[in-house]
Design an enzyme around this catalytic site. Structure first.
Site, PDB file in Angstrom:
ATOM      1  N   SER A  32      22.243 -39.198 -38.549  1.00 49.84           N
ATOM      2  CA  SER A  32      23.090 -40.223 -37.952  1.00 49.84           C
ATOM      3  C   SER A  32      22.445 -41.598 -38.030  1.00 49.84           C
ATOM      4  O   SER A  32      21.231 -41.745 -37.849  1.00 49.84           O
ATOM      5  CB  SER A  32      23.377 -39.888 -36.485  1.00 49.84           C
TER       6      SER A  32
ATOM      7  N   GLU B 220      22.703 -43.676 -35.824  1.00 53.82           N
ATOM      8  CA  GLU B 220      22.241 -44.001 -34.482  1.00 53.82           C
ATOM      9  C   GLU B 220      20.723 -43.906 -34.370  1.00 53.82           C
ATOM     10  O   GLU B 220      20.122 -44.522 -33.488  1.00 53.82           O
ATOM     11  CB  GLU B 220      22.889 -43.055 -33.460  1.00 53.82           C
TER      12      GLU B 220
ATOM     13  N   TYR C 112      21.638 -38.833 -27.755  1.00 51.67           N
ATOM     14  CA  TYR C 112      22.157 -38.321 -29.029  1.00 51.67           C
ATOM     15  C   TYR C 112      21.278 -38.775 -30.184  1.00 51.67           C
ATOM     16  O   TYR C 112      20.929 -37.975 -31.070  1.00 51.67           O
ATOM     17  CB  TYR C 112      23.592 -38.814 -29.227  1.00 51.67           C
TER      18      TYR C 112
ATOM     19  N   ARG D 120      39.737 -37.301 -35.969  1.00 51.37           N
ATOM     20  CA  ARG D 120      38.819 -37.694 -34.912  1.00 51.37           C
ATOM     21  C   ARG D 120      39.371 -37.277 -33.541  1.00 51.37           C
ATOM     22  O   ARG D 120      40.529 -37.526 -33.232  1.00 51.37           O
ATOM     23  CB  ARG D 120      38.630 -39.196 -34.912  1.00 51.37           C
TER      24      ARG D 120
END
Length: 326
Positions: A129, A131, A153, A188
């Protein structure tokens, strides 16, 4: 004699990426297996929506249970494993940090160890990810950019990334991570802000008097089209030598621009319908997410063709004609 088709196991096949990946691999001639926590219990709406339910073989698997992972791997006997399982919401990870870390980190570790113990060679793709990078102060992130995770996360995904790296180096496992930036589609779930925006704008355009409640609008992300990103996943496992790739469009937009695009395409001015709320602000929000995906273009011959405005248009079109888009 006709050779047997290659076999792929998609862990987390019922999610957005897993479903699109299943469709892509079937188009490529693969025999596709998939795992979900409870196959008999339902939760396979995306596979039904893509008309894939009867074209894949499904297994129940609990990623945190090594025996469950190993049994699933032995049953499927895959040439390639795509590990997409685990808690996938940044916002929810602040509420469920322990569950997020366990599902992502322990699940990845169990799959790596199971692949290592298999009698046949297995290639493993791990869903990383963007992130993990945290806030790069507006600088585009590459495969060499250091990680600075800013949420439970992101911490979990960064830990899983280094587990993959360790198993690749220590055991020669053909394993790699795709460091994917945001990618959206009609599949999604509604808890994701992009789907929340599209769905609310659609309802308002069709007569609803509701207000769309959002947190910060100045955050910036690189939003791509999910069906394109699964092609990059597949290409990563076709490389002779495993390596990690940043997968993104290379174009960053603010959430306000996303909102404006969605409402404008429906003939609305978002400022009359959107309200910001302090309670929707995350404890530690990533300000700018920017990517440099040139390595994927150079080595994988992969480039995103759909940028944020195209993604918004496709998600709205799917509401007009309720069927997923390519």
């Amino acid at each position: 004699m006709t050779p047997s088709p290659r076999r792929a196991l998609i862990c987390g096949i019922s999610g957005q990426d897993g479903s699109y990946l299943a469709r892509w691999l079937l188009e490529c001639g693969y025999e596709v297996w998939g795992t979900s926590r409870d196959v008999e219990g339902g939760g396979l709406a995306n596979l039904h929506r893509l008309d894939l339910r009867d074209r894949v073989r499904l297994l129940s698997m609990a990623p945190e249970d090594f025996r469950s992972v190993f049994v699933a791997l032995r049953a499927a006997k895959p040439d390639e494993v795509y590990y997409l399982a685990g808690q996938s919401s940044v916002g929810l990870s602040f509420e469920l940090p322990a569950e997020t870390l366990q599902s992502v980190v322990l699940g990845t570790l169990n799959m790596l160890e199971a692949c290592r113990l298999m009698d046949q060679p297995v290639r493993l793709y791990h869903a990383g990810s963007s992130e993990c990078f945290g806030d790069t102060a507006g600088e585009p992130a590459t495969e060499r950019t250091p990680f600075h995770p800013r949420s439970p996360y992101a911490v979990a995904k960064a830990s899983a990334f280094w587990l993959v790296d360790n198993y690749r180096d220590a055991y020669g496992l053909h394993a790699c991570s795709g460091i994917l930036f945001n990618h959206e589609s009609p599949l999604r779930p509604g808890r994701f802000v992009t789907q929340k925006i599209i769905s609310a704008a659609w309802r308002i355009a069709n007569g609803s008097t509701e207000r769309l409640l959002l947190g910060r609008l100045d955050i910036a992300r690189d939003w791509g089209w999910a069906p394109e990103y699964v092609v990059a996943m597949h290409r990563m496992l076709q490389q002779d030598q495993p390596r990690d790739f940043v997968i993104a469009t290379g174009h960053t937009h603010t959430l306000e621009q996303f909102v404006d695009t969605a409402f404008s395409k429906l003939g609305l001015n978002w400022r009359y319908h959107v309200e910001q709320r302090d309670e929707l602000m995350r404890p530690n929000e990533l300000q700018i997410s920017r990517a440099d995906p040139r390595q994927a273009e150079k080595i994988l011959d992969w480039r995103a063709t759909q940028a944020m405005p195209d993604v918004v248009a496709k998600m709205i079109d799917a509401l007009r004609v309720p069927s997923p888009q390519r």
